[in-house]
Motif scaffolding. Sequence first.
Motif, PDB file in Angstrom:
ATOM      1  N   PHE C  63       0.808  -1.215   0.000  1.00 40.14           N
ATOM      2  CA  PHE C  63       0.000   0.000   0.000  1.00 40.14           C
ATOM      3  C   PHE C  63       0.850   1.278   0.000  1.00 40.14           C
ATOM      4  CE2 PHE C  63      -3.955  -2.139   0.358  1.00 40.14           C
ATOM      5  CZ  PHE C  63      -4.901  -1.181   0.049  1.00 40.14           C
ATOM      6  N   LEU C  64       1.958   1.220   0.758  1.00 43.53           N
ATOM      7  CA  LEU C  64       2.814   2.411   0.807  1.00 43.53           C
ATOM      8  C   LEU C  64       3.438   2.687  -0.552  1.00 43.53           C
ATOM      9  CD1 LEU C  64       4.517   2.221   4.300  1.00 43.53           C
ATOM     10  CD2 LEU C  64       2.763   3.804   3.471  1.00 43.53           C
ATOM     11  N   ARG C  65       3.831   1.606  -1.217  1.00 46.73           N
ATOM     12  CA  ARG C  65       4.411   1.745  -2.546  1.00 46.73           C
ATOM     13  C   ARG C  65       3.390   2.347  -3.521  1.00 46.73           C
ATOM     14  NH1 ARG C  65       8.996   1.124  -6.197  1.00 46.73           N
ATOM     15  NH2 ARG C  65       7.868   1.641  -8.085  1.00 46.73           N
ATOM     16  N   TRP C  66       2.161   1.859  -3.436  1.00 44.68           N
ATOM     17  CA  TRP C  66       1.109   2.389  -4.317  1.00 44.68           C
ATOM     18  C   TRP C  66       0.853   3.871  -4.039  1.00 44.68           C
ATOM     19  CZ3 TRP C  66      -2.732  -2.237  -3.275  1.00 44.68           C
ATOM     20  CH2 TRP C  66      -2.244  -3.375  -3.940  1.00 44.68           C
ATOM     21  N   MET C  67       0.884   4.182  -2.759  1.00 39.64           N
ATOM     22  CA  MET C  67       0.666   5.567  -2.375  1.00 39.64           C
ATOM     23  C   MET C  67       1.787   6.437  -2.930  1.00 39.64           C
ATOM     24  SD  MET C  67      -0.233   6.620   1.459  1.00 39.64           S
ATOM     25  CE  MET C  67      -1.740   7.444   1.791  1.00 39.64           C
ATOM     26  N   PHE C  68       3.003   5.940  -2.841  1.00 46.30           N
ATOM     27  CA  PHE C  68       4.148   6.674  -3.374  1.00 46.30           C
ATOM     28  C   PHE C  68       3.987   6.884  -4.871  1.00 46.30           C
ATOM     29  CE2 PHE C  68       8.380   6.554  -5.356  1.00 46.30           C
ATOM     30  CZ  PHE C  68       8.947   7.671  -4.762  1.00 46.30           C
ATOM     31  N   ASN C  69       3.632   5.807  -5.593  1.00 45.56           N
ATOM     32  CA  ASN C  69       3.411   5.939  -7.043  1.00 45.56           C
ATOM     33  C   ASN C  69       2.378   7.019  -7.341  1.00 45.56           C
ATOM     34  OD1 ASN C  69       5.186   3.850  -7.497  1.00 45.56           O
ATOM     35  ND2 ASN C  69       3.572   2.282  -7.694  1.00 45.56           N
ATOM     36  N   SER C  70       1.273   6.963  -6.624  1.00 51.41           N
ATOM     37  CA  SER C  70       0.204   7.924  -6.849  1.00 51.41           C
ATOM     38  C   SER C  70       0.692   9.340  -6.595  1.00 51.41           C
ATOM     39  CB  SER C  70      -0.976   7.638  -5.916  1.00 51.41           C
ATOM     40  OG  SER C  70      -1.749   6.599  -6.453  1.00 51.41           O
ATOM     41  N   LEU C  71       1.463   9.497  -5.512  1.00 50.67           N
ATOM     42  CA  LEU C  71       1.958  10.831  -5.164  1.00 50.67           C
ATOM     43  C   LEU C  71       2.878  11.381  -6.240  1.00 50.67           C
ATOM     44  CD1 LEU C  71       2.802  10.957  -1.362  1.00 50.67           C
ATOM     45  CD2 LEU C  71       1.356  12.513  -2.674  1.00 50.67           C
ATOM     46  N   VAL C  72       3.801  10.562  -6.708  1.00 55.99           N
ATOM     47  CA  VAL C  72       4.764  11.021  -7.715  1.00 55.99           C
ATOM     48  C   VAL C  72       4.006  11.426  -8.984  1.00 55.99           C
ATOM     49  CG1 VAL C  72       6.649  10.322  -9.229  1.00 55.99           C
ATOM     50  CG2 VAL C  72       6.669   9.664  -6.816  1.00 55.99           C
ATOM     51  N   ILE C  73       3.127  10.536  -9.428  1.00 49.67           N
ATOM     52  CA  ILE C  73       2.406  10.812 -10.684  1.00 49.67           C
ATOM     53  C   ILE C  73       1.538  12.057 -10.542  1.00 49.67           C
ATOM     54  CG2 ILE C  73       0.596   9.936 -12.204  1.00 49.67           C
ATOM     55  CD1 ILE C  73       1.825   7.104 -11.666  1.00 49.67           C
ATOM     56  N   ALA C  74       0.761  12.098  -9.471  1.00 48.33           N
ATOM     57  CA  ALA C  74      -0.122  13.255  -9.291  1.00 48.33           C
ATOM     58  C   ALA C  74       0.685  14.532  -9.102  1.00 48.33           C
ATOM     59  CB  ALA C  74      -1.047  13.035  -8.093  1.00 48.33           C
ATOM     60  N   GLY C  75       1.809  14.431  -8.433  1.00 53.88           N
ATOM     61  CA  GLY C  75       2.661  15.603  -8.213  1.00 53.88           C
ATOM     62  C   GLY C  75       3.170  16.176  -9.517  1.00 53.88           C
ATOM     63  N   ILE C  76       3.723  15.299 -10.374  1.00 59.33           N
ATOM     64  CA  ILE C  76       4.256  15.768 -11.650  1.00 59.33           C
ATOM     65  C   ILE C  76       3.140  16.377 -12.496  1.00 59.33           C
ATOM     66  CG2 ILE C  76       5.322  15.042 -13.819  1.00 59.33           C
ATOM     67  CD1 ILE C  76       6.796  12.866 -12.198  1.00 59.33           C
ATOM     68  N   ASP C 133       3.613   0.514 -17.923  1.00 63.54           N
ATOM     69  CA  ASP C 133       4.209   0.213 -16.623  1.00 63.54           C
ATOM     70  C   ASP C 133       5.303   1.183 -16.234  1.00 63.54           C
ATOM     71  OD1 ASP C 133       2.966  -1.725 -15.221  1.00 63.54           O
ATOM     72  OD2 ASP C 133       3.897  -3.361 -16.328  1.00 63.54           O
ATOM     73  N   SER C 134       5.177   2.451 -16.685  1.00 64.23           N
ATOM     74  CA  SER C 134       6.167   3.431 -16.249  1.00 64.23           C
ATOM     75  C   SER C 134       5.440   4.699 -15.827  1.00 64.23           C
ATOM     76  CB  SER C 134       7.141   3.761 -17.386  1.00 64.23           C
ATOM     77  OG  SER C 134       6.481   4.558 -18.342  1.00 64.23           O
ATOM     78  N   TYR C 135       6.139   5.543 -15.061  1.00 67.29           N
ATOM     79  CA  TYR C 135       5.552   6.828 -14.691  1.00 67.29           C
ATOM     80  C   TYR C 135       5.273   7.666 -15.936  1.00 67.29           C
ATOM     81  CZ  TYR C 135       6.839   6.007  -9.791  1.00 67.29           C
ATOM     82  OH  TYR C 135       6.947   5.508  -8.516  1.00 67.29           O
ATOM     83  N   ALA C 136       6.137   7.514 -16.953  1.00 63.44           N
ATOM     84  CA  ALA C 136       6.005   8.324 -18.161  1.00 63.44           C
ATOM     85  C   ALA C 136       4.614   8.174 -18.775  1.00 63.44           C
ATOM     86  CB  ALA C 136       7.077   7.937 -19.172  1.00 63.44           C
ATOM     87  N   ALA C 137       4.107   6.940 -18.800  1.00 60.14           N
ATOM     88  CA  ALA C 137       2.819   6.683 -19.441  1.00 60.14           C
ATOM     89  C   ALA C 137       1.700   7.473 -18.775  1.00 60.14           C
ATOM     90  CB  ALA C 137       2.500   5.193 -19.398  1.00 60.14           C
ATOM     91  N   THR C 219      -1.034   2.467  -9.134  1.00 60.35           N
ATOM     92  CA  THR C 219      -1.402   3.603  -8.300  1.00 60.35           C
ATOM     93  C   THR C 219      -2.377   3.089  -7.246  1.00 60.35           C
ATOM     94  OG1 THR C 219      -3.255   4.134  -9.741  1.00 60.35           O
ATOM     95  CG2 THR C 219      -1.174   5.265 -10.195  1.00 60.35           C
ATOM     96  N   LEU C 220      -2.679   3.916  -6.264  1.00 63.11           N
ATOM     97  CA  LEU C 220      -3.566   3.467  -5.184  1.00 63.11           C
ATOM     98  C   LEU C 220      -4.914   2.943  -5.679  1.00 63.11           C
ATOM     99  CD1 LEU C 220      -3.486   5.686  -1.983  1.00 63.11           C
ATOM    100  CD2 LEU C 220      -3.333   3.204  -2.164  1.00 63.11           C
ATOM    101  N   PRO C 221      -5.624   3.679  -6.543  1.00 62.81           N
ATOM    102  CA  PRO C 221      -6.928   3.160  -6.981  1.00 62.81           C
ATOM    103  C   PRO C 221      -6.821   1.816  -7.689  1.00 62.81           C
ATOM    104  CG  PRO C 221      -6.764   5.491  -7.505  1.00 62.81           C
ATOM    105  CD  PRO C 221      -5.418   5.056  -7.027  1.00 62.81           C
ATOM    106  N   VAL C 222      -5.824   1.670  -8.556  1.00 59.44           N
ATOM    107  CA  VAL C 222      -5.676   0.402  -9.270  1.00 59.44           C
ATOM    108  C   VAL C 222      -5.319  -0.707  -8.288  1.00 59.44           C
ATOM    109  CG1 VAL C 222      -4.405  -0.811 -11.069  1.00 59.44           C
ATOM    110  CG2 VAL C 222      -5.001   1.595 -11.372  1.00 59.44           C
ATOM    111  N   GLY C 223      -4.388  -0.390  -7.398  1.00 60.26           N
ATOM    112  CA  GLY C 223      -3.999  -1.373  -6.398  1.00 60.26           C
ATOM    113  C   GLY C 223      -5.190  -1.796  -5.561  1.00 60.26           C
TER     114      GLY C 223
END
Lengths: 295, 357, 270
Positions: C63-76, C133-137, C219-223
């Motif tokens: 969950f923490l990893r998903w949260m991190f992914n979501s934060l990075v993506i939403a932040g950018i 499967d990347s942040y870029a997408a 990301t969190l929702p997908v996870g």
Amino acid sequence: MNLDRARAEKLAAFLFLLPILLTLVVFLLGPMLYAFYISFHEFSFMVPKNSKFIFLDNYINLFSDDTFLTALKNTAFYSLGVVPVQMAIAFLLAVCVNSDIKGKTFFRVAFFLPTVTSSVAVSLMFMWMYSKTGIVNYLFSFFGIPAVDWLNNIHFALPALMALAVWTTVGNFMIIYLAGLQEIPKSVYEAADLDGLNAWQRLRFITWPLLKNTTYFVLIMSTIGTFQVFDTFYIITKGDGGPLDSTMTVVLYIFKAAFKHFDMGYASAMAFMLFLVIFGLSIAQRLFFGREEEA
Amino acid sequence: MAAVQFKAVTKTFDTTVVDKMDLQAREGEFVVLVGPSGCGKSTSLRMLAGLETVTDGSIHIGDRDVTALHPKDRGVAMVFQDYALYPHLTVEENISLGLKVRKLDPAEITERVASAAKVLELEKFLSKKPGQLSGGQRQRVAMGRAIVKRPEVYLFDEPLSNLDAKLRAQLRIEITRLHRRMKKTVFYVTHDQVEAMTLADTIAVMNEGKIQQVGPPMELYRHPKNRFVASFIGTPQMNFLDAELDGLTLKTKIFSLRIPDGLATEFTDFPKHFTLGCRPHDISRAAAGAGTAAMSADMVEQRGAESFLHCVQDGVSIVARCEPEDAPSPGENIHLRFNLARFHYFDSETNERLVAR
Amino acid sequence: MTRGRGLLYLLLGIYAALTLGPFLWSLSASFKTVEAVSAWPPTLIPRPFTLENYTYLLEKLPFLRWMFNSLVIAGIVTVANVFLNAMAGYALARLRFPGRKVLFWIIIGTMMIPGQVVIIPVFILLSKLGWIDSYAALTIPFLTSAFGVFMYRQFFLGVPKSLEEAAMLDGMGPFQTFFRIILPLAKPVMAAQAIFMFLGSWNGFMWPAMLLSTPAMYTLPVGLSSFQGQYYTLWNLVMAGTMFVTAPVVVVFIIFQRYFIQGVSTTGIK
């Protein structure tokens, strides 16, 4: 005037617009053309070179595809049910919140909260509440209504999802109505008071007509929203549109065709049909509102 | 050497807004451009500032042709009608930003801001934002922003029109003082002729894109070159009457006057019919008698120190000045005497002044 | 009068209970044990009160990893949109260049295109680019938004022209004018847009669900949606999961609700 100034402005405009133009062309306009192209093909995702040009076959086949027709019917039913209800509630709440009451901020926040919540979270919350042993059945039991497995019942699954949709989106439209209400000058209501209008007459003869543009905007947005709904259906039915296609919508079917059957040409044709329907509805609503304005 | 010169300046948008305008200002002169809205006065000022392009002709500041120069290179500073203060910056930052952009020495900037703040009595407000200031204070900040640039020419675009009457009067005096102190050329646009009269060394009256008359305020008041200037300068407005000469008798619909023999030569070239102009201040109540006009008092406009009578007779309306204690009651029949020595005559066709006095 | 007022409060109160109820109900469930959550009749107060659901999610699931992914993506996505849209909106509102009107209508027109029409080609394009499967997408295609540009443009149209003219007389070119004078004025719009874009990206489901397939990149929702599939009937755990997605948003929303509501309002009509 000063040529350097005019040139500097053009340069600035070019640089300022470059990011949006690039993303729009690469990720929206270009793909749209490509989608149009593949909608005339029996498209092979793995080996695009092997795609076969079949012209309008994808489009023609849609009309003999029972699933598609069911999806269209479900989507229309869903839209016809959700749009008026959500507009009426949004309008009513906006009028209430806009009146001189205490705790305005609290109500605004409370009503708006579902709108800002993740669709996945909302879906999961409602799956639980709609379950056979969920709170909905518990509350209904007080009225003597027997327990139903709402989301797995072909008669109730779609209406249950419609209630969910109303719950999530009313807040958004309420805020838009509220903004419209706040544009109406206070003096208009003061004049109405002097003219002796009662609360209902004020609503009928002042508020409602002055909010016509807002209503039109809300109607269009709400209609588009219902035709494009995806998340909740996908999550709750696991992308299946079940039970027995009773919650199959056009968008869901596009996904099923594209990512389960890998029939991307067919899915693209369907996406364009949806686009046409939404576009047509927008035009029709515009015409309807335009005509009323002349009358 | 003219400090500012417009040479046959024309501005065309869809229509011609300014038409072959010629205007000169001496160094240190206070020039007021005045006229009704849409007369081209603001456009002229904006062309001088460089905010609008010039369609034809040229504009000179000192001995430089600035027609194609960038606004910042013209040596002008402008005070806008809505002040155009940067809302997110403090008063001090508002005043100094233009200097910082020009990369002036910081010590010099501090010195200039301090001296401008002192002159304008803004010292207390330097760290405030425009939103916290009153209209008059904002106006002064806008002037401060202009002053620190030490421009050759100051431009004012209706700077007082957003203020109430009392502040307006007060700031008119301040602007006059400031001008006396800076000794710089000022171009000032207004639609308010009182403002024009009180501020200007020279007034340029504009109408429909053309300059009607240029001159000191009292010259425009006493010797308007045409009917437009006559009606625009002075309140209440000048009265106009159709008149004709019958021998040495000046006849109008409401009175006839015999022209004294000594003045007769002035009328030799007059057409038979013309327009007569007479200011309310040159008309007074009188006892009935030869040369007076019998009129009915319609309304009395009290101004405190003086009163203005609105009278009618035979479809002619006249405004006349009188002492408040002499004011008739509405509906009363009265007699008015017109001061022939102060009459203005205009050609009924061309509206040009008939006699150069 | 007072009776009408009472009715008003009753109406608003009932609807507020309807909107807040599910949140409170879920929150309470996230602190319940399995037995308590399926108890009949259901109770609102969790008894016994337990944090085990949360500790389980944190220990056994990423969950923490998903949260991190979501934060990075939403932040950018948020930072990029706030600035890039402002630039484009300003150009369309104020800068003079040939083709401005046409460009404006094209950009507005793209808002009509439903995402479903392009998801297939974009999926193909991103697969070819190797971005699945990347942040870029999930960031690069979403760096700007026509809606955001429109919102800024409406705002900039209302900024008095004299400010730009004053800046010009102060010796600023278009770039300096924009960054030093115009952008600071747009702070409320920037705030509204930041919240919009952050929530949109944080809550987004369709695109990440299509473009991500390794659990570590979720990301969190997908996870959350994949996790629900495995833990179907353990509603106490599932509700604890939904709180991971919901709670940050609710907090952010309550703090910034003023800007948010302003934002919706300014874009609503006109």
